[in-house]
Design a protein around this motif. Structure first.
Motif, mmCIF file in Angstrom:
data_model
loop_
_atom_site.group_PDB
_atom_site.id
_atom_site.type_symbol
_atom_site.label_atom_id
_atom_site.label_comp_id
_atom_site.label_asym_id
_atom_site.label_seq_id
_atom_site.Cartn_x
_atom_site.Cartn_y
_atom_site.Cartn_z
ATOM 1 N N MET A 1 0.853 -1.175 0.000
ATOM 2 C CA MET A 1 0.000 0.000 0.000
ATOM 3 C C MET A 1 0.898 1.237 0.000
ATOM 4 S SD MET A 1 -2.669 1.383 2.909
ATOM 5 C CE MET A 1 -4.028 0.355 2.454
ATOM 6 N N ILE A 2 0.581 2.178 -0.893
ATOM 7 C CA ILE A 2 1.301 3.454 -0.968
ATOM 8 C C ILE A 2 0.299 4.576 -0.741
ATOM 9 C CG2 ILE A 2 2.600 5.019 -2.452
ATOM 10 C CD1 ILE A 2 3.739 2.503 -3.824
ATOM 11 N N ILE A 3 0.667 5.508 0.124
ATOM 12 C CA ILE A 3 -0.185 6.647 0.465
ATOM 13 C C ILE A 3 0.634 7.916 0.321
ATOM 14 C CG2 ILE A 3 -1.405 7.805 2.351
ATOM 15 C CD1 ILE A 3 -1.985 5.037 3.496
ATOM 16 N N GLU A 4 0.039 8.943 -0.265
ATOM 17 C CA GLU A 4 0.697 10.245 -0.351
ATOM 18 C C GLU A 4 -0.285 11.308 0.137
ATOM 19 O OE1 GLU A 4 3.416 10.927 -3.619
ATOM 20 O OE2 GLU A 4 2.595 12.952 -3.802
ATOM 21 N N GLU A 36 -3.716 -5.238 11.156
ATOM 22 C CA GLU A 36 -3.502 -6.563 11.747
ATOM 23 C C GLU A 36 -2.601 -7.448 10.886
ATOM 24 O OE1 GLU A 36 -6.972 -8.551 13.141
ATOM 25 O OE2 GLU A 36 -7.723 -6.760 14.146
ATOM 26 N N LEU A 37 -2.519 -7.157 9.608
ATOM 27 C CA LEU A 37 -1.684 -7.948 8.704
ATOM 28 C C LEU A 37 -0.218 -7.538 8.748
ATOM 29 C CD1 LEU A 37 -4.034 -7.899 5.584
ATOM 30 C CD2 LEU A 37 -3.769 -9.745 7.264
ATOM 31 N N VAL A 38 0.056 -6.283 9.165
ATOM 32 C CA VAL A 38 1.422 -5.763 9.064
ATOM 33 C C VAL A 38 2.038 -5.309 10.381
ATOM 34 C CG1 VAL A 38 1.144 -5.086 6.648
ATOM 35 C CG2 VAL A 38 0.611 -3.442 8.458
ATOM 36 N N THR A 39 1.246 -5.131 11.426
ATOM 37 C CA THR A 39 1.800 -4.633 12.688
ATOM 38 C C THR A 39 2.724 -5.662 13.325
ATOM 39 O OG1 THR A 39 1.305 -3.584 14.803
ATOM 40 C CG2 THR A 39 -0.106 -5.410 14.154
ATOM 41 N N TYR A 40 3.735 -5.184 14.009
ATOM 42 C CA TYR A 40 4.601 -6.079 14.760
ATOM 43 C C TYR A 40 4.406 -5.887 16.262
ATOM 44 C CZ TYR A 40 7.620 -1.941 14.771
ATOM 45 O OH TYR A 40 8.109 -0.669 14.893
ATOM 46 N N GLY A 41 3.330 -5.199 16.640
ATOM 47 C CA GLY A 41 2.978 -5.029 18.048
ATOM 48 C C GLY A 41 2.484 -3.635 18.341
ATOM 49 N N TRP A 42 1.606 -3.499 19.297
ATOM 50 C CA TRP A 42 1.044 -2.231 19.765
ATOM 51 C C TRP A 42 0.362 -1.429 18.663
ATOM 52 C CZ3 TRP A 42 6.390 -3.043 20.808
ATOM 53 C CH2 TRP A 42 6.618 -3.660 22.029
ATOM 54 N N ILE A 89 4.148 13.907 2.096
ATOM 55 C CA ILE A 89 4.717 12.661 2.581
ATOM 56 C C ILE A 89 4.228 11.512 1.720
ATOM 57 C CG2 ILE A 89 4.696 10.993 4.480
ATOM 58 C CD1 ILE A 89 4.714 13.250 6.415
ATOM 59 N N ARG A 90 5.163 10.641 1.359
ATOM 60 C CA ARG A 90 4.822 9.408 0.657
ATOM 61 C C ARG A 90 5.169 8.258 1.589
ATOM 62 N NH1 ARG A 90 7.039 5.333 -2.545
ATOM 63 N NH2 ARG A 90 5.792 4.777 -4.360
ATOM 64 N N LEU A 91 4.173 7.427 1.877
ATOM 65 C CA LEU A 91 4.351 6.260 2.738
ATOM 66 C C LEU A 91 4.161 4.992 1.931
ATOM 67 C CD1 LEU A 91 2.017 7.183 5.749
ATOM 68 C CD2 LEU A 91 4.488 7.504 5.617
ATOM 69 N N GLU A 92 5.035 4.032 2.143
ATOM 70 C CA GLU A 92 4.864 2.703 1.569
ATOM 71 C C GLU A 92 4.907 1.707 2.730
ATOM 72 O OE1 GLU A 92 6.886 -0.338 -1.643
ATOM 73 O OE2 GLU A 92 7.480 1.767 -1.622
ATOM 74 N N VAL A 93 3.823 1.009 2.934
ATOM 75 C CA VAL A 93 3.739 0.037 4.029
ATOM 76 C C VAL A 93 4.693 -1.112 3.726
ATOM 77 C CG1 VAL A 93 2.252 -1.575 5.262
ATOM 78 C CG2 VAL A 93 1.383 0.676 4.588
ATOM 79 N N ARG A 94 5.495 -1.481 4.736
ATOM 80 C CA ARG A 94 6.435 -2.590 4.605
ATOM 81 C C ARG A 94 5.817 -3.843 5.182
ATOM 82 N NH1 ARG A 94 11.207 -1.917 7.732
ATOM 83 N NH2 ARG A 94 10.089 -0.520 9.110
ATOM 84 N N LEU A 95 6.023 -4.950 4.512
ATOM 85 C CA LEU A 95 5.491 -6.241 4.993
ATOM 86 C C LEU A 95 6.523 -7.013 5.770
ATOM 87 C CD1 LEU A 95 3.533 -7.280 1.827
ATOM 88 C CD2 LEU A 95 2.664 -6.181 3.878
#
Length: 95
Positions: A1-4, A36-42, A89-95
């Motif tokens: 997912m990419i968000i700007e 829930e698919l990408v979080t590593y906690g909190w 800002i450009r965000l790219e979600v990391r898996l």
């Protein structure tokens, strides 16, 4: 997912002061849908971020149904940014 998106840099004056940009409501909602698919906690979400010519990896912090992008001092210096500046800002979600 990419968000700007565009928004303002703000300063949190808490016990560990830091600069942030808030992800707008619609984009935060999209992020929450996949969290829930990408979080590593909190509930934090790992992302690759770009402002201007500067890129780095960090994590988004959930707060009040929105997400916060932490803006490092090195990024602010490289891009000549201060509190109150409007940034793209450009965000790219990391898996």
């Amino acid at each position: 997912m990419i968000i700007e998106f565009n928004d303002i840099i703000w300063f949190w004056r808490g016990p560990a002061p830091w600069f942030f940009v808030t992800v707008p409501a619609q984009q935060s909602s999209n992020l929450k849908a996949i969290s829930e698919l990408v979080t590593y906690g909190w509930g934090v979400i790992p992302v690759h971020v770009r402002i201007g010519e500067t890129e780095w990896q960090t994590s988004l912090f959930p707060k009040d149904d929105l997400y916060l992008v932490p803006i490092r001092a090195s990024v602010r210096k490289a891009e000549n940014l201060e509190e109150g500046d409007n940034v793209t800002i450009r965000l790219e979600v990391r898996l």
